[in-house]
Write an enzyme that holds these catalytic residues in place. Structure first.
Site, PDB file in Angstrom:
ATOM      1  N   SER A  21       0.693  -1.276   0.121  1.00 58.45           N
ATOM      2  CA  SER A  21       0.062   0.122  -0.024  1.00 58.45           C
ATOM      3  C   SER A  21       0.896   1.249  -0.061  1.00 58.45           C
ATOM      4  O   SER A  21       0.527   2.131  -0.735  1.00 58.45           O
ATOM      5  CB  SER A  21      -0.984   0.071   1.079  1.00 58.45           C
ATOM      6  OG  SER A  21      -1.756  -1.090   1.140  1.00 58.45           O
ATOM      7  N   THR A  66      -6.443  -3.495   7.625  1.00 58.20           N
ATOM      8  CA  THR A  66      -6.558  -4.825   7.238  1.00 58.20           C
ATOM      9  C   THR A  66      -6.654  -5.869   8.082  1.00 58.20           C
ATOM     10  O   THR A  66      -6.731  -5.670   9.285  1.00 58.20           O
ATOM     11  CB  THR A  66      -5.431  -4.867   6.110  1.00 58.20           C
ATOM     12  OG1 THR A  66      -5.546  -6.153   5.100  1.00 58.20           O
ATOM     13  CG2 THR A  66      -4.093  -4.853   6.479  1.00 58.20           C
ATOM     14  N   LYS A  70     -10.695  -5.575  10.277  1.00 55.19           N
ATOM     15  CA  LYS A  70     -11.748  -4.762   9.298  1.00 55.19           C
ATOM     16  C   LYS A  70     -13.005  -4.900  10.144  1.00 55.19           C
ATOM     17  O   LYS A  70     -13.993  -4.326   9.795  1.00 55.19           O
ATOM     18  CB  LYS A  70     -11.895  -5.476   8.214  1.00 55.19           C
ATOM     19  CG  LYS A  70     -10.508  -5.176   6.951  1.00 55.19           C
ATOM     20  CD  LYS A  70     -10.951  -5.927   5.704  1.00 55.19           C
ATOM     21  CE  LYS A  70      -9.530  -5.555   4.817  1.00 55.19           C
ATOM     22  NZ  LYS A  70      -9.734  -6.284   3.402  1.00 55.19           N
ATOM     23  N   ASP A  82     -23.345   3.391   4.716  1.00 54.84           N
ATOM     24  CA  ASP A  82     -24.367   2.479   4.684  1.00 54.84           C
ATOM     25  C   ASP A  82     -23.729   0.981   4.061  1.00 54.84           C
ATOM     26  O   ASP A  82     -24.264  -0.045   4.415  1.00 54.84           O
ATOM     27  CB  ASP A  82     -25.620   2.887   3.732  1.00 54.84           C
ATOM     28  CG  ASP A  82     -26.632   2.189   3.958  1.00 54.84           C
ATOM     29  OD1 ASP A  82     -27.198   1.738   4.989  1.00 54.84           O
ATOM     30  OD2 ASP A  82     -27.513   1.997   2.927  1.00 54.84           O
ATOM     31  N   ASP A 106     -13.000  -2.210  -1.014  1.00 56.44           N
ATOM     32  CA  ASP A 106     -12.693  -3.493  -1.447  1.00 56.44           C
ATOM     33  C   ASP A 106     -13.400  -4.157  -2.517  1.00 56.44           C
ATOM     34  O   ASP A 106     -12.755  -4.325  -3.683  1.00 56.44           O
ATOM     35  CB  ASP A 106     -12.234  -4.569  -0.398  1.00 56.44           C
ATOM     36  CG  ASP A 106     -11.240  -4.429   0.506  1.00 56.44           C
ATOM     37  OD1 ASP A 106      -9.993  -3.885   0.125  1.00 56.44           O
ATOM     38  OD2 ASP A 106     -11.345  -4.924   1.713  1.00 56.44           O
ATOM     39  N   GLY A 133     -14.413 -12.149   4.585  1.00 58.59           N
ATOM     40  CA  GLY A 133     -14.690 -11.142   4.470  1.00 58.59           C
ATOM     41  C   GLY A 133     -14.624 -10.323   3.183  1.00 58.59           C
ATOM     42  O   GLY A 133     -15.375  -9.484   2.788  1.00 58.59           O
ATOM     43  N   ILE A 216      -8.141 -12.566  -6.130  1.00 61.05           N
ATOM     44  CA  ILE A 216      -7.698 -11.477  -5.424  1.00 61.05           C
ATOM     45  C   ILE A 216      -6.492 -11.750  -4.794  1.00 61.05           C
ATOM     46  O   ILE A 216      -5.835 -10.604  -4.272  1.00 61.05           O
ATOM     47  CB  ILE A 216      -8.691 -11.238  -4.491  1.00 61.05           C
ATOM     48  CG1 ILE A 216      -8.955 -11.966  -3.357  1.00 61.05           C
ATOM     49  CG2 ILE A 216     -10.143 -11.010  -4.985  1.00 61.05           C
ATOM     50  CD1 ILE A 216      -9.658 -11.902  -1.869  1.00 61.05           C
TER      51      ILE A 216
END
Ligand code: ATR
Length: 274
Positions: A21, A66, A70, A82, A106, A133, A216
């Site tokens: 990141s 992370t 989370k 929301d 994400d 998740g 992913i």
């Protein structure tokens, strides 16, 4: 260039020492002249509360969250957007004049990675492998794109059933995936960590698939499932793109700006992967 007005943004997690990141965000800040630097902080769970106080004290504009925080971070925030509330996980927090607001970029980042690769979702039959998740965020955003159907396969069927029940509140054509359906899918998505620590694949190809295959996992860049798909001539979408898009979306939230991702994504893929 760091000066007296430079802001600090950051990532927290239990062990973020290998996270890419900082490379992504600092590159974006340099390219777009955003006067901010981005760092990683590995924290214990009992340090989360102090960290949140520090964000307010230091007027940090925003931070990412992370594994494994989370869900845990939600209770420490002032407001949850929301979508993040429906997904049940926050990966991006904005500090709005001392009020901390939780978001989830994400799933939206994942859908952007498909679109960037010209993968249509509308009317397609999708297989999602995994029900953690990451899967929840991705499923929520996929379901908004009107696919024909979504099947979930998971090591623990019960966990998939829980996610299916949750998603049924927003989208009807979702059910547990069966082994016999394998060749039918238009898009196959791995959301599990399989392929990251081992060279295993979460999916056994029959050889007759015609799906777009995406993962992913981004380390390694080409996981076994992606390699096997490529060897079969199937189109693939790498996990690194989701990582980049979720970062771009976070910066848009923190700095109230709209970022043209086109050129950035190609540059970032090269920078991160070399
Ligand atoms: P995240 O929140 O990052 O998605 P997670 O909650 O640990 O991570 O979820 C990981 C997903 O990968 C789950 O679907 C998990 O399956 P279970 O529900 O059976 O736990 C799946 N997963 C992780 N490691 C796996 C493995 N070695 N084999 C099969 N599935 C695995």
């Amino acid at each position: 260039m760091i000066n007296g007005r430079t802001k600090l943004a950051c990532l927290i997690g239990s062990d973020v020492s290998e996270s890419k990141s900082p490379q992504i965000h600092n590159y974006i800040y340099d390219k777009l002249d955003i006067n901010c630097r981005y760092l990683n902080f590995s924290l214990n769970e009992n340090e989360l509360s102090d960290f949140v106080t520090s964000v307010k004290t230091l007027k940090i504009p925003g931070f990412n969250v992370t594994i494994p925080y989370k869900e845990k971070i939600i209770g420490l925030l002032d407001e949850i957007d929301d979508t993040a509330r429906k997904i049940g996980a926050v990966n991006t927090v904005k500090n709005l004049d001392g009020k901390l607001i939780g978001y989830n970029t994400d799933g939206a980042g994942y859908v952007m990675s498909l679109k960037n690769n010209k993968v249509d979702i509308k009317g397609k039959k999708i297989l999602v492998i995994g029900a953690g998740g990451a899967a929840r965020g991705i499923l929520f955003f996929l379901s908004k794109e009107n696919p024909k159907s979504i099947h979930i396969m998971n090591r623990t069927k019960k966990n998939a059933e829980i996610v299916i029940d949750e998603l049924k509140n927003y989208y009807n054509d979702i059910e547990y995936g069966h082994y016999d359906d394998k060749e039918e899918y238009d898009i196959i998505i791995n959301t599990t960590s399989i392929g990251m620590k081992s060279s295993d694949s979460p999916y056994l190809f029959t050889g007759k698939e015609r799906a777009v295959v995406s993962d992913i996992v981004y380390n390694p860049r080409e996981t076994r499932i992606l390699k096997e798909a490529k060897d079969m001539g199937l189109k693939t979408v790498e996990g690194i793109e989701m990582l980049i898009y979720q970062a771009i979306l976070a910066d848009e939230i923190w700095f109230d700006t709209s970022i043209d991702s086109g050129v950035l994504v190609d540059d970032l893929k090269e920078i991160i992967c070399t």
